[in-house]
Write a protein that holds these residues in place. Structure first.
Motif, PDB file in Angstrom:
ATOM      1  N   MET A   1       0.852  -1.184   0.000  1.00 17.26           N
ATOM      2  CA  MET A   1       0.000   0.000   0.000  1.00 17.26           C
ATOM      3  C   MET A   1       0.892   1.239   0.000  1.00 17.26           C
ATOM      4  SD  MET A   1      -3.289   0.795   0.011  1.00 17.26           S
ATOM      5  CE  MET A   1      -3.834  -0.865   0.194  1.00 17.26           C
ATOM      6  N   PRO A   2       0.618   2.213  -0.838  1.00 15.67           N
ATOM      7  CA  PRO A   2       1.437   3.415  -0.873  1.00 15.67           C
ATOM      8  C   PRO A   2       1.371   4.161   0.454  1.00 15.67           C
ATOM      9  CG  PRO A   2       0.028   3.289  -2.796  1.00 15.67           C
ATOM     10  CD  PRO A   2      -0.405   2.208  -1.857  1.00 15.67           C
ATOM     11  N   SER A   3       2.465   4.770   0.817  1.00 13.92           N
ATOM     12  CA  SER A   3       2.499   5.544   2.048  1.00 13.92           C
ATOM     13  C   SER A   3       1.966   6.945   1.785  1.00 13.92           C
ATOM     14  CB  SER A   3       3.927   5.609   2.576  1.00 13.92           C
ATOM     15  OG  SER A   3       4.742   6.272   1.641  1.00 13.92           O
ATOM     16  N   PRO A   4       1.574   7.653   2.847  1.00 14.91           N
ATOM     17  CA  PRO A   4       1.091   9.022   2.663  1.00 14.91           C
ATOM     18  C   PRO A   4       2.133   9.869   1.959  1.00 14.91           C
ATOM     19  CG  PRO A   4       0.654   8.277   4.903  1.00 14.91           C
ATOM     20  CD  PRO A   4       1.517   7.230   4.248  1.00 14.91           C
TER      21      PRO A   4
ATOM     22  N   SER B   1       3.136   9.617  -1.043  1.00 13.43           N
ATOM     23  CA  SER B   1       3.764   9.004  -2.213  1.00 13.43           C
ATOM     24  C   SER B   1       2.867   9.203  -3.421  1.00 13.43           C
ATOM     25  CB  SER B   1       4.019   7.512  -1.972  1.00 13.43           C
ATOM     26  OG  SER B   1       2.806   6.807  -1.886  1.00 13.43           O
TER      27      SER B   1
ATOM     28  N   LEU C   1      -6.362  11.643  -4.020  1.00 14.49           N
ATOM     29  CA  LEU C   1      -7.270  10.900  -3.151  1.00 14.49           C
ATOM     30  C   LEU C   1      -8.536  11.685  -2.843  1.00 14.49           C
ATOM     31  CD1 LEU C   1      -7.665   8.251  -1.661  1.00 14.49           C
ATOM     32  CD2 LEU C   1      -6.459   9.248   0.294  1.00 14.49           C
TER      33      LEU C   1
ATOM     34  N   ASP D   1      -3.124  14.388   5.046  1.00 11.78           N
ATOM     35  CA  ASP D   1      -2.094  13.470   4.564  1.00 11.78           C
ATOM     36  C   ASP D   1      -2.610  12.051   4.777  1.00 11.78           C
ATOM     37  OD1 ASP D   1       0.286  12.705   3.466  1.00 11.78           O
ATOM     38  OD2 ASP D   1       1.406  12.814   5.343  1.00 11.78           O
ATOM     39  N   LEU D   2      -3.727  11.747   4.143  1.00  9.39           N
ATOM     40  CA  LEU D   2      -4.421  10.490   4.344  1.00  9.39           C
ATOM     41  C   LEU D   2      -3.781   9.384   3.521  1.00  9.39           C
ATOM     42  CD1 LEU D   2      -7.028   9.584   5.857  1.00  9.39           C
ATOM     43  CD2 LEU D   2      -8.239   9.898   3.704  1.00  9.39           C
ATOM     44  N   GLU D   3      -3.654   8.225   4.136  1.00  9.88           N
ATOM     45  CA  GLU D   3      -3.140   7.045   3.436  1.00  9.88           C
ATOM     46  C   GLU D   3      -4.158   6.608   2.387  1.00  9.88           C
ATOM     47  OE1 GLU D   3      -2.017   2.399   4.402  1.00  9.88           O
ATOM     48  OE2 GLU D   3      -2.542   3.747   6.032  1.00  9.88           O
ATOM     49  N   ALA D   4      -3.676   6.154   1.240  1.00  6.05           N
ATOM     50  CA  ALA D   4      -4.558   5.699   0.163  1.00  6.05           C
ATOM     51  C   ALA D   4      -5.003   4.263   0.446  1.00  6.05           C
ATOM     52  CB  ALA D   4      -3.853   5.793  -1.181  1.00  6.05           C
ATOM     53  N   SER D   5      -5.849   4.119   1.463  1.00  4.36           N
ATOM     54  CA  SER D   5      -6.380   2.804   1.802  1.00  4.36           C
ATOM     55  C   SER D   5      -7.885   2.923   2.023  1.00  4.36           C
ATOM     56  CB  SER D   5      -5.722   2.249   3.069  1.00  4.36           C
ATOM     57  OG  SER D   5      -6.211   2.912   4.220  1.00  4.36           O
TER      58      SER D   5
ATOM     59  N   ALA E   1      -8.677   3.952   5.701  1.00  2.87           N
ATOM     60  CA  ALA E   1      -8.438   5.358   6.017  1.00  2.87           C
ATOM     61  C   ALA E   1      -9.522   6.241   5.393  1.00  2.87           C
ATOM     62  CB  ALA E   1      -7.055   5.786   5.530  1.00  2.87           C
TER      63      ALA E   1
END
Length: 111
Positions: free
Chosen positions: A1-4, A6, A63, A92-96, A99
């Motif tokens: 999963m990409p990090s915030p 990225s 996002l 700065d939300l994680e792309a999940s 989240a």
């Protein structure tokens, strides 16, 4: 999963886009401007063959734009979806999916 923070290209990763939208994405409808050779995404095609036009100025580049489409798919008003879009874009939300769902819940609860 990409990090915030990225670089994530949601239009190149239909699996990630599917997870974030909560619906299986089959393809993206695209339109080319012949004079400038530019490509624009006009709709998301969900299984089974349900094309969802993108809102104005939404090209799924970040996002926040994905969150806006998710909210509209969930039946949110355009104003509520715009609020979510701005909030997600500003953070700065994680792309999940988790989240994004947590942020949607916070907006829905007025937090």
């Amino acid at each position: 999963m990409p990090s915030p923070g990225s670089a994530v290209t949601f239009t190149d990763d239909l699996s990630l886009l599917s997870r974030l939208l909560g619906h299986p994405v089959v393809s993206l409808e695209r339109e080319r401007a012949p004079m400038m050779d530019l490509e624009r995404i006009t709709a998301v095609v969900l299984a089974p063959d349900r094309a969802i036009p993108l809102p104005p100025n939404n090209v799924l580049r970040n996002l926040g734009e994905v969150a806006e489409l998710r909210a509209l798919l969930e039946g949110w008003s355009r104003q509520e979806a715009e609020t979510l879009k701005g909030r997600v874009r500003a953070g700065d939300l994680e792309a999940s999916p988790e989240a994004l769902e947590a942020e949607m819940l916070a907006v829905a609860q007025g937090l």
